[in-house]
Design a protein around this motif. Structure first.
Motif, mmCIF file in Angstrom:
data_model
loop_
_atom_site.group_PDB
_atom_site.id
_atom_site.type_symbol
_atom_site.label_atom_id
_atom_site.label_comp_id
_atom_site.label_asym_id
_atom_site.label_seq_id
_atom_site.Cartn_x
_atom_site.Cartn_y
_atom_site.Cartn_z
ATOM 1 N N THR A 99 0.848 -1.206 0.000
ATOM 2 C CA THR A 99 0.000 0.000 0.000
ATOM 3 C C THR A 99 0.879 1.250 0.000
ATOM 4 N N ILE A 100 1.893 1.242 0.857
ATOM 5 C CA ILE A 100 2.767 2.415 0.971
ATOM 6 C C ILE A 100 3.568 2.614 -0.320
ATOM 7 N N ARG A 101 4.050 1.523 -0.896
ATOM 8 C CA ARG A 101 4.836 1.654 -2.137
ATOM 9 C C ARG A 101 3.978 2.197 -3.278
ATOM 10 N N ILE A 102 2.719 1.768 -3.325
ATOM 11 C CA ILE A 102 1.819 2.302 -4.362
ATOM 12 C C ILE A 102 1.585 3.792 -4.104
ATOM 13 N N LEU A 103 1.372 4.136 -2.841
ATOM 14 C CA LEU A 103 1.144 5.544 -2.480
ATOM 15 C C LEU A 103 2.337 6.417 -2.857
ATOM 16 N N MET A 104 3.542 5.860 -2.692
ATOM 17 C CA MET A 104 4.757 6.632 -2.962
ATOM 18 C C MET A 104 5.130 6.614 -4.453
ATOM 19 N N GLY A 105 4.363 5.889 -5.262
ATOM 20 C CA GLY A 105 4.676 5.806 -6.691
ATOM 21 C C GLY A 105 5.847 4.874 -6.978
ATOM 22 N N LEU A 106 6.241 4.062 -5.986
ATOM 23 C CA LEU A 106 7.370 3.147 -6.185
ATOM 24 C C LEU A 106 6.923 1.871 -6.897
ATOM 25 N N VAL A 107 5.637 1.549 -6.727
ATOM 26 C CA VAL A 107 5.060 0.383 -7.402
ATOM 27 C C VAL A 107 3.802 0.884 -8.101
ATOM 28 N N LYS A 108 3.604 0.413 -9.341
ATOM 29 C CA LYS A 108 2.404 0.861 -10.067
ATOM 30 C C LYS A 108 1.284 -0.153 -9.849
ATOM 31 N N ALA A 109 0.133 0.336 -9.401
ATOM 32 C CA ALA A 109 -1.015 -0.562 -9.196
ATOM 33 C C ALA A 109 -1.541 -1.011 -10.554
ATOM 34 N N ASP A 110 -2.213 -2.179 -10.587
ATOM 35 C CA ASP A 110 -2.817 -2.645 -11.844
ATOM 36 C C ASP A 110 -3.992 -1.752 -12.216
ATOM 37 N N ALA A 111 -4.672 -1.214 -11.175
ATOM 38 C CA ALA A 111 -5.806 -0.318 -11.439
ATOM 39 C C ALA A 111 -5.968 0.627 -10.257
ATOM 40 N N GLY A 112 -6.632 1.756 -10.522
ATOM 41 C CA GLY A 112 -6.937 2.703 -9.444
ATOM 42 C C GLY A 112 -6.212 4.026 -9.603
ATOM 43 N N GLN A 113 -6.585 4.998 -8.749
ATOM 44 C CA GLN A 113 -5.971 6.328 -8.803
ATOM 45 C C GLN A 113 -5.330 6.659 -7.457
ATOM 46 N N VAL A 114 -4.193 7.328 -7.544
ATOM 47 C CA VAL A 114 -3.512 7.786 -6.327
ATOM 48 C C VAL A 114 -3.282 9.289 -6.441
ATOM 49 N N ASP A 115 -3.830 10.021 -5.482
ATOM 50 C CA ASP A 115 -3.644 11.468 -5.425
ATOM 51 C C ASP A 115 -2.911 11.764 -4.116
ATOM 52 N N VAL A 116 -1.724 12.369 -4.239
ATOM 53 C CA VAL A 116 -0.964 12.721 -3.038
ATOM 54 C C VAL A 116 -0.708 14.220 -3.062
ATOM 55 N N LEU A 117 -1.246 14.934 -2.072
ATOM 56 C CA LEU A 117 -1.092 16.385 -1.961
ATOM 57 C C LEU A 117 -1.465 17.083 -3.280
ATOM 58 N N GLY A 118 -2.463 16.535 -3.950
ATOM 59 C CA GLY A 118 -2.935 17.144 -5.192
ATOM 60 C C GLY A 118 -2.187 16.668 -6.433
ATOM 61 N N TYR A 119 -1.186 15.831 -6.279
ATOM 62 C CA TYR A 119 -0.452 15.281 -7.435
ATOM 63 C C TYR A 119 -0.972 13.884 -7.757
ATOM 64 N N GLN A 120 -1.038 13.574 -9.045
ATOM 65 C CA GLN A 120 -1.424 12.225 -9.461
ATOM 66 C C GLN A 120 -0.161 11.372 -9.548
ATOM 67 N N LEU A 121 -0.190 10.232 -8.855
ATOM 68 C CA LEU A 121 0.989 9.352 -8.900
ATOM 69 C C LEU A 121 0.666 8.090 -9.699
ATOM 70 N N PRO A 122 1.601 7.453 -10.350
ATOM 71 C CA PRO A 122 3.019 7.820 -10.379
ATOM 72 C C PRO A 122 3.392 8.930 -11.374
ATOM 73 N N ALA A 123 2.419 9.442 -12.182
ATOM 74 C CA ALA A 123 2.795 10.386 -13.243
ATOM 75 C C ALA A 123 3.535 11.621 -12.709
ATOM 76 N N GLN A 124 3.063 12.204 -11.584
ATOM 77 C CA GLN A 124 3.675 13.440 -11.090
ATOM 78 C C GLN A 124 4.582 13.177 -9.878
ATOM 79 N N GLN A 125 5.222 12.021 -9.929
ATOM 80 C CA GLN A 125 6.051 11.565 -8.820
ATOM 81 C C GLN A 125 7.163 12.567 -8.450
ATOM 82 N N VAL A 126 7.797 13.119 -9.464
ATOM 83 C CA VAL A 126 8.957 13.989 -9.221
ATOM 84 C C VAL A 126 8.535 15.231 -8.428
ATOM 85 N N GLN A 127 7.445 15.894 -8.857
ATOM 86 C CA GLN A 127 6.964 17.076 -8.142
ATOM 87 C C GLN A 127 6.518 16.704 -6.728
ATOM 88 N N ALA A 128 5.802 15.577 -6.601
ATOM 89 C CA ALA A 128 5.246 15.184 -5.298
ATOM 90 C C ALA A 128 6.354 14.906 -4.286
#
Ligand SMILES: Nc1ncnc2c1ncn2[C@@H]1O[C@H](COP(=O)(O)OP(=O)(O)OP(=O)(O)O)[C@@H](O)[C@H]1O
Length: 292
Positions: free
Chosen positions: A46-75
């Motif tokens: 769960t934590i690795r998916i949240l941090m963008g370290l592992v890509k989930a097969d499905a679903g959306q992750v929003d961290v502090l307004g950033y979409q992960l893993p796409a906006q991982q660098v900014q987040a």
């Protein structure tokens, strides 16, 4: 205005011997969320998916307004992450690591780092290879905390620490978290650690979120009743999570003790002898057993 520190929606991931399906987990800003689960429950996943370290097969992750893993660098500038597999350069000193982190994260707070050095009784010019496990954990926390991240994610920060080091780390974390407005997610097998630090508690088992509630309502809604069985006692009681009978006595666990559960017991032929509040550990175990 963004209300969530993070919001995980319908997360699914499948490994050969593990599946997580449609997990929803979110954290309001400024809150501390403790993620509890046995070995292999899916906490790190769960934590690795949240941090963008592992890509989930499905679903959306929003961290502090950033979409992960796409906006991982900014987040990453706003997230502080510490886990057991955090790599430190063993031939370099803690001071070197502080300077290194500062070169990447300009908001690294040297004054705060100095304060943490004292609190954790660490020595800045000691090389990493000379640190004990407990000192290494404290060094990792220092490096992460001094960046003053908006979201702090700690994967099992107290695992493997002796009771004294664990208490030191927990006490410092409790102080630090009270001081600040930051949002925190941390995982542990240890319900005592979770109880000490969290506002919100999530129970995870076999990739499923069993419960997510604030700490107070967990403790208020779960109770254990010792009852005497009346001749008319029924097989079940509405709202009971488990009933264990022994002769004319029964032990009944409920997650509805803030409602009319005592009345339901009476109507079902169970005479209450005593009622006990349950510890978070007992609540966790009862939750897992109910769902297995
Ligand atoms: N890369 C991977 N490939 C295959 N299986 C994996 C992978 N990562 C995790 N798993 C499996 O997913 C399950 C959950 O693992 P995870 O590390 O998330 O659990 P955990 O709750 O953090 O456990 P622990 O408390 O033991 O660290 C385990 O069965 C693990 O074997």
């Amino acid at each position: 205005m963004q209300q969530y520190a993070f919001d995980m929606r319908n997360i699914s991931i499948r490994y050969p011997h593990f599946a997580m399906e449609n997990l929803n987990l979110s954290l309001a800003k400024g809150q501390v969320l403790g993620l509890v689960g046995v070995n292999g429950a899916g906490k790190s996943t769960t934590i690795r998916i949240l941090m963008g370290l592992v890509k989930a097969d499905a679903g959306q992750v929003d961290v502090l307004g950033y979409q992960l893993p796409a906006q991982q660098v900014q987040a990453k500038y706003d997230i502080g992450f510490a886990s057991d597999d955090m790599r430190l350069y063993k031939n370099q000193t803690l001071q070197w690591h502080m300077d290194f982190i500062h070169s990447i994260f300009p908001n690294f707070d040297h004054g705060y780092a100095k304060d943490l050095l004292q609190r954790f009784e660490l020595i800045a010019d000691q090389k990493m290879k000379g640190l004990s496990h407990g000192q290494r954990v404290k060094a990792c926390l220092l490096l992460v905390l001094a960046r003053r991240p908006k979201l702090l994610v700690l994967d099992e920060p107290t695992t493997g620490l002796d009771p004294v080091a664990r208490d030191e780390v927990l006490t410092e974390l409790a102080d630090i978290l009270r001081d600040d407005e930051r949002s925190v997610l941390f995982s542990s097998h240890n319900t005592h650690d979770i109880e000490k630090l969290s506002d919100q508690i999530a129970f995870l088992d076999k990739g499923k979120l069993l419960a997510l509630q604030d700490k107070e309502s967990f403790v208020q809604s779960w109770s254990r009743y010792r009852c005497q069985l009346m001749p008319q006692a029924q097989d079940s009681v509405p709202g009971a999570v488990s009933i264990r009978r022994s002769g004319q006595l029964a032990e009944v666990i409920t997650d509805q003790s803030s409602g009319n559960f005592a009345v339901a017991l009476q109507h079902s032929g169970f005479k209450v002898i005593e009622q006990h509040r349950m510890s978070l550990e007992e609540i966790f175990v009862a939750n897992v057993k109910r769902n297995r």
